[in-house]
Design a protein around this motif. Structure first.
Motif, short mmCIF file in Angstrom:
data_model
loop_
_atom_site.label_atom_id
_atom_site.label_comp_id
_atom_site.label_asym_id
_atom_site.label_seq_id
_atom_site.Cartn_x
_atom_site.Cartn_y
_atom_site.Cartn_z
N MET A 1 0.85 -1.19 0.00
CA MET A 1 0.00 0.00 0.00
C MET A 1 0.88 1.24 0.00
O MET A 1 1.84 1.34 0.76
N SER B 1 -14.01 8.53 -2.35
CA SER B 1 -13.80 7.15 -1.89
C SER B 1 -13.88 7.05 -0.37
O SER B 1 -13.83 5.95 0.18
N SER C 1 -10.43 7.28 6.24
CA SER C 1 -11.67 6.50 6.19
C SER C 1 -11.95 5.83 7.53
O SER C 1 -13.10 5.82 8.01
N ASP C 2 -10.91 5.27 8.14
CA ASP C 2 -11.09 4.63 9.44
C ASP C 2 -11.53 5.65 10.49
O ASP C 2 -12.40 5.37 11.32
N GLN D 1 -6.76 5.61 3.78
CA GLN D 1 -7.32 4.57 4.64
C GLN D 1 -7.43 5.06 6.07
O GLN D 1 -8.43 4.80 6.76
N SER D 2 -6.43 5.80 6.53
CA SER D 2 -6.49 6.35 7.88
C SER D 2 -7.66 7.31 8.03
O SER D 2 -8.37 7.30 9.04
N ARG E 1 -10.60 10.66 -5.08
CA ARG E 1 -9.99 10.27 -3.81
C ARG E 1 -10.91 10.66 -2.65
O ARG E 1 -11.16 9.86 -1.74
N ASP F 1 -2.28 5.83 -0.29
CA ASP F 1 -3.33 4.90 0.12
C ASP F 1 -3.46 4.85 1.64
O ASP F 1 -4.56 4.77 2.18
N ASN F 2 -2.32 4.86 2.32
CA ASN F 2 -2.34 4.81 3.78
C ASN F 2 -3.04 6.02 4.36
O ASN F 2 -3.82 5.90 5.32
#
Length: 310
Positions: free
Chosen positions: A1, A216, A12-13, A9-10, A213, A5-6
């Motif tokens: 990743m 997403s 989104s979390d 993802q962070s 982005r 992306d990281n």
């Protein structure tokens, strides 16, 4: 990743956690300036009263060349009425349509002045265009902090993440704070569409990818916009939407619209857009963190107007 992306993802979390936990959701107040159709925000942690001010507005009369502070004073009155402690004054990018009030607010309320790390590219381009001279630093030194993609910060107990979302300009950032994303000039209300990409360093293809982005992120993500222009048929200004609504309804970039279709539309549309009325003063001050150029030997600051250059 990848690191990009990281970061996403962070974010989104974080949004997913905040959506389920009221303690992780920030309180948000929007302040609309009808002259420039700009929305400034005060966002704070209800538990600790730690706050950030995003995309503030300094009132400017172009005919007289005079500044005033009514818009900024409304923000100050709100902050003081809520007993908030301002830690951050953030610009999502170098605005071309209004002047930042960040230096005035910093003097009155404190906090660190921040912008995206790619400000150095914007300073280089416009420093040359306005012949700002060697005294104009092009390294972002006018700001206390430069956010890179994925950088994190705190408002009390609420997490914040900066995302680099270029396209409108090279330096645009979005700030994800709790369950809300402050997206600057990337996207507007679904009935109005998306930001222009024809300023120096702008790129329609890059804008498409930046918006994808953002879209997403979880569908429930609150999107707080920097502008609203009240699309035809709508009677009120609105500046909050969601990822889900944008994906379903945005007239320029809803689900199903391809990158090539967007780039073709955006490029053609931008060719017919007028220059923002306050571009010349706004960019010269905002690339300096909202500060006036150094006074000349008579004690007066001046804004340059390039002839046949823009």
């Amino acid at each position: 990743m990848t690191e990009t992306d990281n970061a996403l993802q962070s974010a989104s979390d974080q949004i997913s956690r905040a959506s389920k936990d009221l303690a992780a959701r920030p309180s948000i107040a929007g302040f609309f300036d009808e002259q420039t159709c700009t929305v400034s925000y005060v966002v704070h942690d209800p538990g600790t009263c730690e706050a950030a001010i995003i995309d503030s507005v300094l009132d400017y009369n172009a005919a007289s060349g005079r500044t005033s502070y009514d818009s900024a004073d409304r923000v100050i009155e709100y902050v003081q009425s809520k007993n908030l402690q301002v830690s951050w004054l953030v610009e999502t990018h170098v605005h071309a349509d209004h002047i930042s009030a960040a230096p005035y607010l910093q003097e009155k309320l404190g906090g660190k002045l921040a912008i995206g790390a790619e400000i150095v590219r914007v300073q280089d381009v416009f420093g040359k265009l306005f012949n700002a001279g060697t005294e104009f630093q092009r390294d972002g030194a006018q700001f206390d902090h430069l956010f890179s993609d994925g950088d994190t910060f705190k408002l009390g107990q609420i997490e914040g993440i900066a995302l680099h979302v270029p396209g409108h300009t090279p330096a645009d950032i979005a700030l994800v704070i709790g369950d809300a994303a402050f997206v600057g000039d990337t996207i507007f209300m679904p009935d109005y569409g998306t930001a222009r990409a024809d300023f120096p360093g702008g790129d329609a293809r890059q804008l498409f990818r930046s918006i994808q982005r953002l879209l997403s992120l979880p569908e429930e993500t609150r999107l707080l916009l920097c502008h609203d222009y009240k699309a035809p048929g709508r009677d009120e200004y609105v500046w909050e939407t969601s990822v889900g609504q944008q994906r379903r309804e945005n007239v320029h970039i809803r689900d199903g619209i391809t990158e090539e279709e967007f780039v073709e539309m955006r490029t053609a549309r931008d060719q017919n857009l007028p220059m923002p009325g306050l571009l010349i003063p706004s960019v010269q001050l905002n690339m300096r963190g909202g500060r006036l150029p150094h006074p000349e030997d008579n004690g007066v600051s001046y804004i340059k107007i390039p002839i046949n250059a823009i």
